[in-house]
Motif scaffolding. Structure first.
Motif, short mmCIF file in Angstrom:
data_model
loop_
_atom_site.label_atom_id
_atom_site.label_comp_id
_atom_site.label_asym_id
_atom_site.label_seq_id
_atom_site.Cartn_x
_atom_site.Cartn_y
_atom_site.Cartn_z
N PRO A 32 35.22 15.26 19.47
CA PRO A 32 35.15 14.27 19.64
C PRO A 32 33.35 13.33 20.09
O PRO A 32 32.40 14.43 20.37
N ARG A 68 32.85 11.66 22.51
CA ARG A 68 32.18 11.67 23.92
C ARG A 68 32.03 12.61 24.30
O ARG A 68 30.90 13.08 25.37
N ASP A 69 32.64 14.26 23.59
CA ASP A 69 32.30 15.33 24.27
C ASP A 69 31.79 16.09 23.61
O ASP A 69 30.71 16.40 24.16
N VAL A 75 31.37 8.02 28.76
CA VAL A 75 32.39 6.81 28.38
C VAL A 75 31.87 5.77 27.60
O VAL A 75 30.64 5.83 28.47
N CYS A 121 39.20 14.21 14.03
CA CYS A 121 40.25 14.35 15.56
C CYS A 121 40.03 15.48 15.35
O CYS A 121 40.83 16.46 14.57
N SER A 127 34.50 7.09 16.67
CA SER A 127 34.93 7.26 17.58
C SER A 127 36.74 8.03 17.67
O SER A 127 37.49 7.21 19.03
N ASP A 178 37.82 10.92 19.80
CA ASP A 178 38.40 9.70 20.78
C ASP A 178 39.56 9.24 21.11
O ASP A 178 40.43 9.66 22.55
N ARG A 184 42.91 11.39 20.80
CA ARG A 184 42.96 12.55 21.70
C ARG A 184 43.54 12.09 22.92
O ARG A 184 44.19 12.51 23.78
N GLN A 185 43.09 10.43 22.73
CA GLN A 185 43.33 9.53 24.51
C GLN A 185 44.96 9.24 24.23
O GLN A 185 46.11 9.53 24.67
#
Ligand code: ARG
Length: 586
Positions: A3, A5-6, A29, A107, A511, A514, A517-518
């Motif tokens: 993702p 953010r990673d 973030v 994803c 995104s 992210d 996953r959240q």
């Protein structure tokens, strides 16, 4: 693919590391101040404390290293301790290209998939469903889809309430009505023949009133319960027939709702292993006698509230709801080798699950399985009390679905939607829209909070609703139809965004991983709802800003069509995870 953010966190962490600071402080973030940057890192103050340097100096060091990266276009420090980050349009474009080519649309799969049992805490035989069962099916269904998508092997179990006194009440009532004095398999079969689920519900209500009013009736019901649990002739057969009638009706209802289960087990399924289990737990010293009952103490020194022991066997010899749940843990963690057992059940059962989980862990029955109570709040009517149908009665799933379908039909008519459809098509669409309204209206709330069932609001074609998202997806499909392109013909490559609307849409498309996953980590379908709604809104801005079909530059047009296609696929994926169908046209 990993993702966004990673990827950004990795960049910033390594800048922290090469500058001599703790890389763990480099977490990135989404920005809380989009006017200053798309992303932020808030680790500067912690780094200042840890490395005893001024925040500005630390930020300067880190920023100097990020300046050479081709990911970030602008990087700046904002007091007291933030680094604001914006990615380059080139990076963003190539990231979205990758997302578009990825079968999972960006994803990630979880690193260590396992076997997950999902207990839906399903309805009870012959008793009408209540709103808790509706919520558990809608939320549980979304979670089973999400867990499967994450890579787990999921075993969903409806976990019917098909055992204990309610069944005894029903059997005694039927015996009464048919004048049966001695029960055997043949009389049982005759007694149950031609019973409908409505008969069962009516009989159950009558029995409930009777047993409350008369001790004699209660005694008979308890006797029948014992007959059933001790497997006396005829009892098991009659029970089997009653369950079959109820299950046939439930299967139809859940089918209409679009919810399916891998296992149609009930509480009864675990009853056979209970006596042996109790014996073992007593022998091992996990269970002890207390005032004539067999209990497992589960209180812990740090408890803030009273924690009664789990009652395994009542003083009258009967087993409890908790006994069944413990036996179920034994089977699921033992025989099915579940790595996790999740219970989608009303939050008011919190104490029960705390007791069961503690007992399951301390007795070793849970093996290595994670046990989680995925609690939810109540769906209330406009009066603030648990929702009831208009007639004031308890809810029947079929009636509720009919009600939302009728309301959807009306709303479609008011909004001039599907006016050219045939009657059959219009009905089919109304059902899809009605169920979308119902499901999104439920799933978009934080799982544990109570909410008000407001069908009027849930059915709006504008706003944060299921029908709005369906409409957004259908609109993209119709663009392709107008462009005379089938889905696989939309294959153009992306060009860097020219406008803010395009850029914002691309940032959202980048995104998805992210958000999904959240949602998985928090077991929170509302995160999917929020993301889908934001995506649909951003697409709508983009659509009004960029006139796709009349665009003269073929490169741009192709790029915009490709963005539309990736948006449509992401919306389809999200709605799929929510158990909502996307109509072809509306
Ligand atoms: N059937 C129960 C009820 O209607 C809920 C069961 C919850 N699940 C469980 N494993 N205890 O209240």
């Amino acid at each position: 693919m990993s993702p966004l953010r990673d990827l950004l966190t990795k960049q910033v962490s390594s800048a922290f590391a090469t500058a001599g600071y703790d890389p763990a402080l480099g977490e990135v973030v989404p920005s809380q101040r989009p006017d200053l940057g798309q992303f932020q890192c808030s680790g500067v103050l912690a780094a200042a404390k840890k490395h005893r340097r001024a925040p500005q100096a630390i930020a300067d060091d880190v920023i100097a290293r990020l300046k050479t990266s081709d990911v970030f276009g602008s990087v700046s420090f904002a007091a007291p301790g933030f680094i604001n980050l914006t990615v380059t349009d080139e990076f963003l474009t190539s990231f979205v290209e990758q997302v578009g080519r990825d079968e999972r649309l960006g994803c990630p799969l979880i690193p260590e998939p396992g076997t997950v049992v999902l207990d839906f805490g399903g309805p009870n035989i012959a008793k009408a469903m209540h709103v808790g069962h509706l919520r558990s099916s809608i939320i549980g269904d979304s979670l089973q889809r999400l867990f499967r998508f994450a890579g787990h092997k999921v075993l969903s179990d409806i976990h019917l309430g098909d055992w204990g006194t309610p069944m005894g009440m029903l059997i005694a009532e039927l015996q009464h009505r048919r004048g049966i004095t001695t029960l055997d398999d043949a009389t049982a079969a005759r007694a149950a023949a031609a019973l409908s689920v409505h008969d069962l519900e009516e009989m159950y209500l009558a029995a409930a009133t009777q047993t409350r009013a008369s001790d004699e009736s209660l005694r008979e019901a308890l006797q029948a319960t014992v007959g059933l649990q001790q497997n006396q002739p005829g009892y098991r057969e009659l029970w089997r027939q009653l369950v079959a009638v109820s299950v046939a009706a439930l299967r139809e209802d859940f089918d209409t709702l679009g919810v399916s289960f891998d296992l149609w087990l009930g509480e009864s399924h675990f009853s056979d292993r209970i006596p042996g289990l109790v014996e073992r737990l007593l022998a091992q010293g996990h269970a002890v006698m207390s005032e004539g009952a067999v209990v497992i103490p589960v209180a812990e020194p740090q408890d803030q509230q009273e924690m009664p022991p789990l009652i395994l066997v009542k003083s009258d010899g009967g087993y409890t709801y908790a006994t069944t749940d413990l036996a179920a843990v034994d089977e699921r963690a033992g025989d099915l080798r579940a790595d996790a057992i999740l219970y989608v059940v009303d939050k008011r059962q919190g104490l029960h699950f705390t007791q069961v989980f503690r007992a399951a862990r301390k007795t070793g029955l849970a093996r290595n399985a994670r046990l989680e109570h995925l609690a939810f709040g109540t769906m209330n009517g406009p009066d603030g009390k648990p929702f009831k149908t208009r007639a004031g009665g308890v809810m029947k799933l079929k009636d509720l679905i009919d009600m939302v379908t009728e309301a959807a039909l009306q709303r479609m008519q008011d909004s001039d939607i599907a006016t050219t459809f045939s009657e059959t098509e219009r009905r089919r669409l109304a059902r899809q829209v009605g169920l979308a309204a119902l499901k999104f209206g439920d799933l978009s709330n934080v799982r544990t909070s109570d909410y008000v069932f407001d069908l009027d609001r849930f059915l709006r074609f504008e706003g944060r609703t299921g029908p709005y998202l369906q409409y957004a997806a259908v609109r993209i499909k119709s663009i392709f139809r107008k462009a005379e392109l089938s889905d696989d013909e939309v294959g153009g490559s992306l060009i860097a965004p020219q406008t803010a609307g395009e850029r914002d849409l691309m940032l959202a498309l980048a995104s998805l991983g992210d958000a999904v996953r959240q949602a998985y980590e928090r077991r929170a379908p509302n995160v999917l709802c929020d993301f889908a709604h934001t995506l649909a809104q951003l697409y709508s801005h983009f659509y009004h800003e960029c006139h796709i079909l009349s665009e003269g530059d073929p490169g741009r047009r192709a790029s915009w069509l490709r963005l539309s296609q990736i948006t449509l696929r992401q919306l389809g994926l999200l709605l799929g995870l929510l158990g909502i169908e996307v109509p072809d046209r509306m």
